[in-house]
Structure formats: C-alpha cells, structure tokens
Design a protein around this motif. Structure first.
Motif, PDB file in Angstrom:
ATOM      1  N   LYS A 162       0.906  -1.154  -0.009  1.00  0.00           N
ATOM      2  CA  LYS A 162      -0.075  -0.173  -0.015  1.00  0.00           C
ATOM      3  C   LYS A 162       0.911   1.267   0.136  1.00  0.00           C
ATOM      4  O   LYS A 162       1.771   1.599   0.845  1.00  0.00           O
ATOM      5  N   LYS A 163       0.794   2.038  -1.089  1.00  0.00           N
ATOM      6  CA  LYS A 163       1.851   3.249  -1.204  1.00  0.00           C
ATOM      7  C   LYS A 163       0.658   4.506  -1.487  1.00  0.00           C
ATOM      8  O   LYS A 163       0.145   4.668  -2.346  1.00  0.00           O
ATOM      9  N   LEU A 164       0.765   5.272  -0.468  1.00  0.00           N
ATOM     10  CA  LEU A 164      -0.198   6.493  -0.408  1.00  0.00           C
ATOM     11  C   LEU A 164       0.513   7.910   0.036  1.00  0.00           C
ATOM     12  O   LEU A 164       1.206   7.669   1.094  1.00  0.00           O
ATOM     13  N   GLN A 165       0.342   8.888  -0.684  1.00  0.00           N
ATOM     14  CA  GLN A 165       0.875  10.168  -0.059  1.00  0.00           C
ATOM     15  C   GLN A 165       0.213  10.341   1.388  1.00  0.00           C
ATOM     16  O   GLN A 165      -1.082  10.045   1.256  1.00  0.00           O
ATOM     17  N   THR A 166       1.041  10.893   2.052  1.00  0.00           N
ATOM     18  CA  THR A 166       0.411  11.325   3.474  1.00  0.00           C
ATOM     19  C   THR A 166       0.650  12.926   3.579  1.00  0.00           C
ATOM     20  O   THR A 166       1.645  13.216   3.588  1.00  0.00           O
ATOM     21  N   ILE A 167      -0.358  13.509   4.302  1.00  0.00           N
ATOM     22  CA  ILE A 167      -0.221  14.968   4.441  1.00  0.00           C
ATOM     23  C   ILE A 167      -0.591  15.142   5.949  1.00  0.00           C
ATOM     24  O   ILE A 167      -1.506  14.612   6.281  1.00  0.00           O
ATOM     25  N   VAL A 168       0.413  15.962   6.583  1.00  0.00           N
ATOM     26  CA  VAL A 168       0.200  16.400   7.957  1.00  0.00           C
ATOM     27  C   VAL A 168      -0.013  17.915   7.753  1.00  0.00           C
ATOM     28  O   VAL A 168       0.582  18.724   7.514  1.00  0.00           O
ATOM     29  N   GLY A 169      -1.479  18.419   8.146  1.00  0.00           N
ATOM     30  CA  GLY A 169      -1.782  19.793   7.983  1.00  0.00           C
ATOM     31  C   GLY A 169      -1.385  20.690   8.850  1.00  0.00           C
ATOM     32  O   GLY A 169      -0.841  20.109  10.171  1.00  0.00           O
ATOM     33  N   ARG A 170      -1.389  21.947   8.756  1.00  0.00           N
ATOM     34  CA  ARG A 170      -0.837  23.003   9.620  1.00  0.00           C
ATOM     35  C   ARG A 170      -1.440  22.750  11.073  1.00  0.00           C
ATOM     36  O   ARG A 170      -2.514  22.523  11.066  1.00  0.00           O
ATOM     37  N   HIS A 171      -0.692  23.054  11.967  1.00  0.00           N
ATOM     38  CA  HIS A 171      -0.724  23.046  13.266  1.00  0.00           C
ATOM     39  C   HIS A 171      -1.139  21.765  14.042  1.00  0.00           C
ATOM     40  O   HIS A 171      -1.888  21.697  14.780  1.00  0.00           O
ATOM     41  N   SER A 172      -0.634  20.861  13.140  1.00  0.00           N
ATOM     42  CA  SER A 172      -1.017  19.379  13.814  1.00  0.00           C
ATOM     43  C   SER A 172       0.140  19.316  14.887  1.00  0.00           C
ATOM     44  O   SER A 172       1.193  19.375  14.548  1.00  0.00           O
ATOM     45  N   ILE A 173      -0.367  18.363  15.813  1.00  0.00           N
ATOM     46  CA  ILE A 173       0.698  18.057  16.792  1.00  0.00           C
ATOM     47  C   ILE A 173       0.360  16.487  17.122  1.00  0.00           C
ATOM     48  O   ILE A 173      -0.949  16.028  17.352  1.00  0.00           O
ATOM     49  N   ILE A 174       1.368  15.791  17.243  1.00  0.00           N
ATOM     50  CA  ILE A 174       1.148  14.280  17.385  1.00  0.00           C
ATOM     51  C   ILE A 174       2.037  13.888  18.741  1.00  0.00           C
ATOM     52  O   ILE A 174       3.211  14.219  18.623  1.00  0.00           O
ATOM     53  N   GLY A 175       1.344  13.054  19.431  1.00  0.00           N
ATOM     54  CA  GLY A 175       1.885  12.770  20.953  1.00  0.00           C
ATOM     55  C   GLY A 175       2.803  11.730  20.729  1.00  0.00           C
ATOM     56  O   GLY A 175       3.016  10.770  19.818  1.00  0.00           O
ATOM     57  N   ALA A 176       3.602  11.435  21.863  1.00  0.00           N
ATOM     58  CA  ALA A 176       4.937  10.519  21.686  1.00  0.00           C
ATOM     59  C   ALA A 176       4.173   9.084  21.405  1.00  0.00           C
ATOM     60  O   ALA A 176       3.361   8.582  21.889  1.00  0.00           O
ATOM     61  N   GLY A 177       5.291   8.489  20.608  1.00  0.00           N
ATOM     62  CA  GLY A 177       4.906   7.143  20.509  1.00  0.00           C
ATOM     63  C   GLY A 177       3.879   6.712  19.059  1.00  0.00           C
ATOM     64  O   GLY A 177       3.420   5.619  18.862  1.00  0.00           O
ATOM     65  N   SER A 178       3.267   7.936  18.695  1.00  0.00           N
ATOM     66  CA  SER A 178       2.037   7.444  17.972  1.00  0.00           C
ATOM     67  C   SER A 178       2.569   7.123  16.627  1.00  0.00           C
ATOM     68  O   SER A 178       3.640   7.524  16.072  1.00  0.00           O
ATOM     69  N   ILE A 179       1.685   6.538  15.776  1.00  0.00           N
ATOM     70  CA  ILE A 179       2.060   6.007  14.563  1.00  0.00           C
ATOM     71  C   ILE A 179       0.867   6.544  13.412  1.00  0.00           C
ATOM     72  O   ILE A 179      -0.343   6.285  13.775  1.00  0.00           O
ATOM     73  N   ILE A 180       1.280   6.972  12.282  1.00  0.00           N
ATOM     74  CA  ILE A 180       0.428   7.409  11.066  1.00  0.00           C
ATOM     75  C   ILE A 180       0.747   6.703  10.199  1.00  0.00           C
ATOM     76  O   ILE A 180       1.758   6.400   9.571  1.00  0.00           O
ATOM     77  N   MET A 181      -0.077   5.788   9.504  1.00  0.00           N
ATOM     78  CA  MET A 181      -0.086   5.055   8.417  1.00  0.00           C
ATOM     79  C   MET A 181      -0.334   5.625   7.140  1.00  0.00           C
ATOM     80  O   MET A 181      -1.066   6.696   7.112  1.00  0.00           O
ATOM     81  N   PRO A 182      -0.042   4.874   6.025  1.00  0.00           N
ATOM     82  CA  PRO A 182      -0.226   5.634   4.707  1.00  0.00           C
ATOM     83  C   PRO A 182      -1.651   5.998   4.333  1.00  0.00           C
ATOM     84  O   PRO A 182      -2.614   5.455   4.772  1.00  0.00           O
TER      85      PRO A 182
END
Length: 190
Positions: free
Chosen positions: A113-133
C-alpha cells in the motif's frame, strides 16, 4: 544537542533548505535530494528521515521520530510538532498473507500500500504515535500519545487510541498567536 552548521547542511544537497534550519548531528537523513525543509524547522537527535518529504516552516521533529516518505511522499505543513518516537509511513506491506512482504522481496511478489500522506498545519502528534499511509491529518489535528492513526482526520479535532478515534474539537486560539508571530518575524522583533 549539537546541530550541523549552515555550511555543513549545504553539503547534504537538499532539494530545498530554508533559513535557520537546525538538524542534529545525530539524526539520520537519507535521500536528501528529495527532501525540502522550510524556514525555522528543526530535526533532533536520532530522528530518521527518508524518501520524498516536504517539511514546512516551524516544524519540530523531536528525538527518535521516523518519517518515511517513500516514493509517494510525505507533506508536513507549517507549525507541526512531532513528539518523541512518532512514526509516519507512506507505504506498508500487505499483512494478509496473500503476498510476500519486506524490502528484500521483489515488488512483483508483494502488494504494498503506497499513499501520499499529509500532516496539516498546526497538527501535533503525541509521543509514540503511528500514522499509516494515507491517514492524512487535517489542519489543527491533535493526536494523543501512543495512538494508531489509520484514517484521515477532521480539522481542528483531538484524536486518541488504537485505532485513533475523535474525542472532541480542538480550539483555534493559536491562530491569533500565529498572526502575531509572523508579524514579529517580519519586523525582526523576535
């Protein structure tokens, strides 16, 4: 933390390198010719950055983060924060058992599975989190620690859990602070 000097960073031959970029000498950066980093962004110790990645301005990537842009690409918009140990993937093997897995196996035997991934402005991701394709984070998304994000998020929302679920809306007060910050930078009053 010990950061590369501007002269040292120039030797990496990034696709684009903004001003006041700080990269730890203990970070691992691969495929620099595919990586863009805008002004005032920072990459800390033991982060691993690889593949096609566009990092906006004022992005903080703390220690032990893994950002794998792959061929499809990872776009990180302005003012994002990645707490310790965040992992973002733009590609993943098929775990069903119908095809083979891992990078040592030729593509014709796999179903990645191959997909572009976008993290939008002012996003905050907490410790140890995983964002998938393809699990794009809309503007202002907040992800709680140790969350697994499998699907796109709604803007200005707070998510947590494994898999991550929306908990509540997030305030937008910080947008006023952003305006003042940008004015202060423009007027050299910071």
């Amino acid at each position: 933390m010990s950061y590369f000097s501007r002269d040292e960073l120039e030797h990496f031959e990034f696709k684009f390198l903004g001003s006041n970029v700080k990269i730890s000498k203990r970070a691992s950066i691969y495929d620099c010719n595919l990586i863009e980093i805008a002004d005032n962004s920072r990459i800390d110790d033991f982060a691993v950055i690889s593949g096609k990645i566009k990092i906006g301005r004022n992005v903080l990537i703390t220690p032990q983060c893994l950002l794998a842009g792959g061929k499809e690409g990872l776009i990180i918009e302005d003012f994002c924060t990645f707490a310790y140990g965040v992992k973002i993937f733009t590609q993943s093997d098929d775990y069903s058992g119908e095809t083979m897995t891992n990078s040592t196996v030729p593509t014709k035997f796999k179903n990645e599975k191959k997909l572009q991934t976008i993290v939008g402005r002012h996003s905050i991701i907490g410790a140890g989190s995983i964002i998938m394709p393809g699990a794009n984070l809309s503007e202002g998304t907040s992800i709680g620690a140790n969350s697994l994000v499998l699907n796109p998020t709604e803007s200005w929302s707070i998510y947590a859990g494994s898999p991550a679920k929306k908990i509540k809306d997030r305030k937008k007060s910080l947008l006023k602070l952003e305006k003042q910050y940008l004015i202060d930078i423009e007027n050299d009053s910071i």
